[in-house]
Design an enzyme around this catalytic site. Structure first.
Site, mmCIF file in Angstrom:
data_model
loop_
_atom_site.group_PDB
_atom_site.id
_atom_site.type_symbol
_atom_site.label_atom_id
_atom_site.label_comp_id
_atom_site.label_asym_id
_atom_site.label_seq_id
_atom_site.Cartn_x
_atom_site.Cartn_y
_atom_site.Cartn_z
ATOM 1 N N THR A 29 0.808 -1.221 0.000
ATOM 2 C CA THR A 29 0.000 0.000 0.000
ATOM 3 C C THR A 29 0.838 1.267 0.000
ATOM 4 O OG1 THR A 29 -1.798 -1.102 1.140
ATOM 5 C CG2 THR A 29 -1.746 1.270 1.338
ATOM 6 N N ASP A 73 1.667 -6.577 -4.521
ATOM 7 C CA ASP A 73 0.847 -6.591 -3.314
ATOM 8 C C ASP A 73 1.370 -7.786 -2.501
ATOM 9 O OD1 ASP A 73 -2.469 -5.892 -2.583
ATOM 10 O OD2 ASP A 73 -1.420 -7.529 -1.591
ATOM 11 N N SER A 74 1.575 -7.605 -1.211
ATOM 12 C CA SER A 74 2.242 -8.674 -0.459
ATOM 13 C C SER A 74 1.400 -9.933 -0.335
ATOM 14 C CB SER A 74 2.697 -8.177 0.904
ATOM 15 O OG SER A 74 1.639 -8.147 1.819
ATOM 16 N N SER A 75 0.125 -9.878 -0.716
ATOM 17 C CA SER A 75 -0.673 -11.108 -0.724
ATOM 18 C C SER A 75 -0.174 -12.060 -1.813
ATOM 19 C CB SER A 75 -2.147 -10.788 -0.984
ATOM 20 O OG SER A 75 -2.590 -9.889 -0.016
ATOM 21 N N THR A 105 1.598 -4.746 4.197
ATOM 22 C CA THR A 105 1.424 -5.204 5.582
ATOM 23 C C THR A 105 0.839 -6.614 5.669
ATOM 24 O OG1 THR A 105 -0.755 -4.165 5.676
ATOM 25 C CG2 THR A 105 1.107 -2.873 6.508
ATOM 26 N N ASP A 106 0.095 -7.030 4.624
ATOM 27 C CA ASP A 106 -0.651 -8.291 4.739
ATOM 28 C C ASP A 106 0.225 -9.487 5.108
ATOM 29 O OD1 ASP A 106 -2.991 -6.999 4.231
ATOM 30 O OD2 ASP A 106 -3.142 -7.600 2.128
ATOM 31 N N GLN A 293 -3.812 -20.987 18.993
ATOM 32 C CA GLN A 293 -4.639 -19.973 18.313
ATOM 33 C C GLN A 293 -4.646 -18.666 19.107
ATOM 34 O OE1 GLN A 293 -8.570 -21.584 17.471
ATOM 35 N NE2 GLN A 293 -7.684 -23.387 16.507
ATOM 36 N N CYS A 294 -4.247 -18.721 20.391
ATOM 37 C CA CYS A 294 -4.173 -17.496 21.201
ATOM 38 C C CYS A 294 -2.904 -16.741 20.808
ATOM 39 C CB CYS A 294 -4.058 -17.825 22.685
ATOM 40 S SG CYS A 294 -5.473 -18.665 23.344
HETATM 41 N N1 ASP Z 1 -2.625 -5.582 0.328
HETATM 42 C C1 ASP Z 1 -1.558 -4.716 0.768
HETATM 43 C C2 ASP Z 1 -0.272 -5.528 0.823
HETATM 44 O O1 ASP Z 1 -0.069 -6.256 1.750
HETATM 45 C C3 ASP Z 1 -1.884 -4.143 2.113
HETATM 46 C C4 ASP Z 1 -0.838 -3.231 2.696
HETATM 47 O O2 ASP Z 1 0.194 -2.956 2.148
HETATM 48 O O3 ASP Z 1 -1.082 -2.741 3.798
HETATM 49 O O4 ASP Z 1 0.524 -5.448 -0.073
#
Ligand code: ASP
Length: 357
Positions: A29, A73-75, A105-106, A293-294
Site C-alpha cells: 500500500t 501486493d504482499s498477498s 502489511t498483509d 490460536q491465542c
Molecule cells: N494488500 C496490501 C499488501 O499487503 C496491504 C498493505 O500494504 O497494507 O501489499
C-alpha cells in the site's frame, strides 16, 4: 539479476564516512495509487517517491533505493520472493550499513520471519515497514513509518548498529520481525507482538529497549540460505472439524509438515479418531508442530489431558511462537534437511529469537 537503483541526494551525499542505507521497495500500500480503470489500488513507479517524501533529502546518511522488477501486493508473496530479498541483502551486505524493506502489511510478518531464518548470523539492521494508507494521501501513515524506519536502521552507538536483527517498524513501535503479527487492518497500529517486548518505542525520542535486542556479534560471517520447502500446511482446529477433511489433508502427496493451530495452551480434541489420524501421520514421517490460536501465552502440552495426548504421540510443542514464524521455520528446516527427526529436533530449539524455550 540487475535491479533498478537510484541514489537519493541526502545531506550526506558523497560523504564517504557517513552511514549508508539500502532501501528495497517490494510493493504494498505504501507505494500504491488508485487505478480508476481497475477501481483498486495498484503499485506505482517508485521513482515518484521524492515527490511524495521530499524530507528524504534532509536525512543525514546516504540512501540508495532499489526497486524489485515487479513490485507486488504482499498477498502475492511467495517463498521465492523471500529468497530474492534475502539474496539482495546478502549481495549488498558489505557495501551498506543497514537495510530497509518497504513491504505490504498483509504478509509482512511472514517475510520478516522468513528473512530471520534465511539470513543466518545477521549483524546489521534489516527493518521492514509499510503503511495502511498510500503515500500520496494527505493523512497517510507512510511518511512517518518510512522516515523513522530509516532513522532506526541508520542508528549506531560506538560505531555498532543498534538493531542487528530483522525487525518491523510500524506506528511508533519497533518489533522483532519473527515475533510480530498483523493484528489490525483499519487502524494505524497494524502490528503487535504479544509474546515479546517491543525493541523500541518512538515519540519525541527513540527509546530502545536494549535488554531485548539481539546482541551484536560479528564472529561468524553472514550465511545465506536459499532453500525453502513448501510442502507444509497450517491447520486451524475448530469445534466440528470433520475426520474426512483431516484424513484427506494428512494423506496429501508430498506433505512433510503441519503447523497445527490448537486451542489455548496447546489443546486439541481427545477423540480417538483425531489422535489416531495424527499418530498415523507422524508414523509416516509428517512433522506436526503445535502452535496456539491465542496470540498471547504459550503451548504447554502437559497441562491438560487434551494437550498431554498430543505430546504422547509425538507432536512438537511450538511454545510461544507465532504461526507466521512456525510455518517459515518449517519451510527453512525442511529446506536444509529432509530428515523428520532432525527437523523435529531443530523445531524445538530457538534459532534466532523466534520462540522462548
Ligand atoms: N494488500 C496490501 C499488501 O499487503 C496491504 C498493505 O500494504 O497494507 O501489499
Amino acid at each position: 539479476m540487475a535491479y533498478k537503483t537510484s541514489k537519493i541526494n541526502t545531506s550526506s551525499f558523497k560523504n564517504s564516512r557517513s552511514t549508508s542505507v539500502l532501501m528495497i521497495y517490494t510493493g504494498g500500500t505504501l507505494g500504491m495509487v488508485y487505478d480508476s480503470k481497475s477501481k483498486s489500488l495498484v503499485p506505482f513507479d517508485f521513482d515518484e517517491i521524492l515527490t511524495n517524501v521530499p524530507e528524504l533529502h534532509r536525512l543525514e546518511f546516504e540512501l540508495t533505493i532499489l526497486t524489485l522488477d515487479k513490485p507486488i501486493d504482499s498477498s502475492n508473496m511467495r517463498p521465492a520472493n523471500w529468497i530474492e530479498i534475502a539474496r539482495i541483502v546478502y549481495d549488498n551486505f558489505e557495501e551498506f550499513d543497514a537495510f530497509v524493506i518497504l513491504h505490504g502489511t498483509d504478509t509482512m510478518a511472514y517475510t520478516a520471519s522468513a528473512l530471520s531464518f534465511l539470513l543466518e548470523n545477521l549483524s546489521k539492521p534489516v527493518i521492514l515497514t509499510g503503511a495502511q494508507l498510500p503515500i500520496g494521501i494527505a493523512r497517510t501513515d507512510a511518511r512517518e513509518n518510512l522516515i523513522t524506519a530509516l532513522e532506526i536502521a541508520s542508528a549506531k552507538i560506538n560505531g555498532r548498529p543498534v538493531i542487528p536483527e530483522v525487525a518491523i517498524y510500524f506506528n511508533s513501535f519497533l518489533l522483532r520481525g519473527n515475533r510480530a503479527k498483523k493484528k489490525e487492518s483499519s487502524q494505524f497500529n497494524a502490528f503487535r507482538s504479544e509474546n515479546y517486548p517491543y525493541l523500541a518505542e518512538v515519540g519525541v525520542t527513540i527509546d530502545y529497549n536494549f535488554p531485548f535486542i539481539r546482541p551484536y556479534r560479528t564472529d561468524l560471517p553472514l550465511q545465506l540460505h536459499e532453500h525453502l520447502d513448501e510442502n507444509v500446511m497450517i491447520l486451524k482446529l475448530f469445534p466440528g472439524i470433520h475426520q474426512n477433511m483431516i484424513h484427506n489433508l494428512f494423506h496429501t502427496n508430498g506433505l512433510k509438515g503441519i503447523v497445527l493451530e490448537t486451542y489455548g495452551a496447546g489443546n486439541a480434541p481427545s477423540e480417538d479418531w483425531f489422535l489416531e489420524e495424527l499418530k498415523q501421520a507422524i508414523e509416516k514421517g509428517v512433522v506436526i508442530f503445535n502452535v496456539s490460536q491465542c496470540d498471547g501465552g504459550r503451548v504447554l502440552q502437559g497441562t491438560y489431558q487434551t494437550g498431554r495426548k498430543l505430546q504422547e504421540i509425538g507432536v512438537i510443542s511450538g511454545s510461544d511462537i507465532t504461526t507466521e514464524a512456525a510455518i517459515t521455520k518449517m519451510m527453512y528446516l525442511f529446506g536444509k534437511d529432509t530428515s523428520p527427526e532432525r527437523v523435529k529436533f531443530s523445531l524445538e530449539k530457538d534459532i534466532c529469537g523466534e520462540m522462548s524455550v
